[in-house]
Scaffold this motif. Structure first.
Motif, short mmCIF file in Angstrom:
data_model
loop_
_atom_site.label_atom_id
_atom_site.label_comp_id
_atom_site.label_asym_id
_atom_site.label_seq_id
_atom_site.Cartn_x
_atom_site.Cartn_y
_atom_site.Cartn_z
N TRP A 103 0.82 -1.18 0.10
CA TRP A 103 -0.02 -0.07 0.11
C TRP A 103 1.00 1.31 -0.04
CZ3 TRP A 103 1.12 3.17 4.11
CH2 TRP A 103 1.37 2.57 5.14
N THR A 104 0.37 2.31 -0.48
CA THR A 104 1.11 3.73 -0.32
C THR A 104 0.13 4.62 0.04
OG1 THR A 104 0.55 3.82 -2.90
CG2 THR A 104 2.81 3.25 -2.21
N LYS A 105 0.25 5.22 0.89
CA LYS A 105 -0.61 6.54 1.34
C LYS A 105 -0.03 7.60 0.41
CE LYS A 105 -2.37 9.25 4.83
NZ LYS A 105 -2.44 9.62 6.29
N MET A 106 -1.14 8.14 -0.26
CA MET A 106 -0.89 9.39 -1.10
C MET A 106 -1.44 10.71 -0.65
SD MET A 106 0.59 7.40 -3.16
CE MET A 106 1.08 8.62 -4.36
N ALA A 107 -0.70 11.81 -0.65
CA ALA A 107 -1.12 12.99 -0.29
C ALA A 107 -1.03 14.00 -1.59
CB ALA A 107 -0.16 13.75 0.90
N LEU A 108 -2.06 14.79 -1.83
CA LEU A 108 -2.20 15.54 -2.90
C LEU A 108 -1.57 16.95 -2.34
CD1 LEU A 108 -5.16 14.27 -3.07
CD2 LEU A 108 -4.98 15.19 -5.04
N TYR A 109 -0.48 17.57 -3.39
CA TYR A 109 0.24 18.78 -2.98
C TYR A 109 0.17 19.66 -4.05
CZ TYR A 109 4.10 20.67 -0.28
OH TYR A 109 5.05 21.46 0.53
N ASP A 110 0.23 20.87 -3.74
CA ASP A 110 0.23 22.07 -4.56
C ASP A 110 1.62 22.43 -4.44
OD1 ASP A 110 0.35 24.64 -5.57
OD2 ASP A 110 -1.83 25.10 -5.01
N LEU A 111 2.51 22.24 -5.46
CA LEU A 111 3.91 22.49 -5.58
C LEU A 111 4.04 24.00 -5.43
CD1 LEU A 111 5.05 19.75 -7.95
CD2 LEU A 111 5.62 19.86 -5.68
N GLU A 112 3.25 24.54 -6.21
CA GLU A 112 3.55 26.19 -6.23
C GLU A 112 3.39 26.95 -4.82
OE1 GLU A 112 1.26 29.84 -8.44
OE2 GLU A 112 2.01 28.10 -9.92
N GLU A 113 2.35 26.26 -4.17
CA GLU A 113 1.80 27.00 -3.14
C GLU A 113 2.74 26.26 -1.71
OE1 GLU A 113 -0.06 29.45 -2.26
OE2 GLU A 113 -0.37 30.05 -4.30
N GLN A 114 3.47 25.09 -2.15
CA GLN A 114 4.15 24.24 -1.19
C GLN A 114 3.31 23.98 0.09
OE1 GLN A 114 7.77 23.29 -1.17
NE2 GLN A 114 6.84 23.73 -3.41
N ARG A 115 2.09 23.40 -0.29
CA ARG A 115 1.20 22.75 0.80
C ARG A 115 0.37 21.89 0.13
NH1 ARG A 115 -4.01 24.75 -0.15
NH2 ARG A 115 -4.01 26.65 -1.29
N VAL A 116 -0.19 21.19 1.33
CA VAL A 116 -1.29 20.00 0.89
C VAL A 116 -2.34 20.61 0.35
CG1 VAL A 116 -2.65 18.14 1.84
CG2 VAL A 116 -0.28 18.58 2.80
N ARG A 117 -3.11 19.83 -0.64
CA ARG A 117 -4.35 20.52 -1.02
C ARG A 117 -5.51 19.59 -0.97
NH1 ARG A 117 -6.27 18.51 -5.97
NH2 ARG A 117 -4.72 17.63 -7.30
N ARG A 118 -6.64 19.85 -1.36
CA ARG A 118 -7.75 19.01 -1.26
C ARG A 118 -7.95 18.36 -2.73
NH1 ARG A 118 -11.52 18.93 2.63
NH2 ARG A 118 -11.20 20.53 4.56
N LEU A 119 -8.74 17.17 -2.66
CA LEU A 119 -9.02 16.54 -3.70
C LEU A 119 -10.23 17.63 -4.52
CD1 LEU A 119 -9.68 12.86 -2.64
CD2 LEU A 119 -8.21 13.57 -4.40
N THR A 120 -10.11 17.33 -5.92
CA THR A 120 -11.32 18.18 -6.57
C THR A 120 -12.33 17.10 -6.77
OG1 THR A 120 -10.54 17.61 -8.69
CG2 THR A 120 -9.57 19.55 -8.02
N GLY A 121 -13.46 17.73 -7.08
CA GLY A 121 -14.69 16.80 -7.39
C GLY A 121 -14.29 15.67 -8.38
#
Length: 135
Positions: A103-121
């Motif tokens: 298993w891999t736990k995946m995190a969405l990340y905004d590289l420009e803002e340098q922070r985690v981001r939410r999933l889009t719909g």
């Protein structure tokens, strides 16, 4: 299906344990980057990080020229992360036995803002198609 390369094998002609991580990465890329991208979802390709990884080797995988079948399901679908479960099957024998689970736990990340981001719909809907039975 993930192709095996000659360099994936060890001295015993088995798929090397470290190469298994590369094989699940290639399966993940096919799902999250290629598959999602074909549907116009480019967010995974622009910021998706592995936050955790676990691999269990159930049996040795003899190297062969045929591609390896990797089954992927999604669980723990959250606002900014999800977990991918992998099953790699031997496929070289009549029983097609499970050789590796991971298993891999995946995190969405905004590289420009340098922070985690939410999933889009759209991303959430795409991942829901792959939810496992226990999700």
């Amino acid at each position: 299906m993930v192709p095996l390369r000659w360099t994936d094998q060890d001295a015993y002609r088995h798929v090397n344990h470290a190469r298994i991580v590369t094989l699940i990465e290639e399966a993940r890329v096919a799902l999250a980057f290629t598959g999602a991208g074909q549907e116009g979802l480019t967010g995974f390709a622009s910021g998706l990080l592995v936050a955790g990884l676990h691999v269990e080797y159930k049996r040795q995988l003899p190297w062969r020229a045929e591609p390896m079948r990797v089954e992927i399901t999604v669980r723990d679908l959250r606002a900014a992360s999800f977990t991918l479960d992998y099953v790699l099957r031997d496929g070289s024998g009549a029983d097609d036995a499970v050789a590796v689970t991971a298993w891999t736990k995946m995190a969405l990340y905004d590289l420009e803002e340098q922070r985690v981001r939410r999933l889009t719909g759209g991303e959430r809907d795409y991942l829901k198609r792959y939810l496992g039975e226990t999700s």
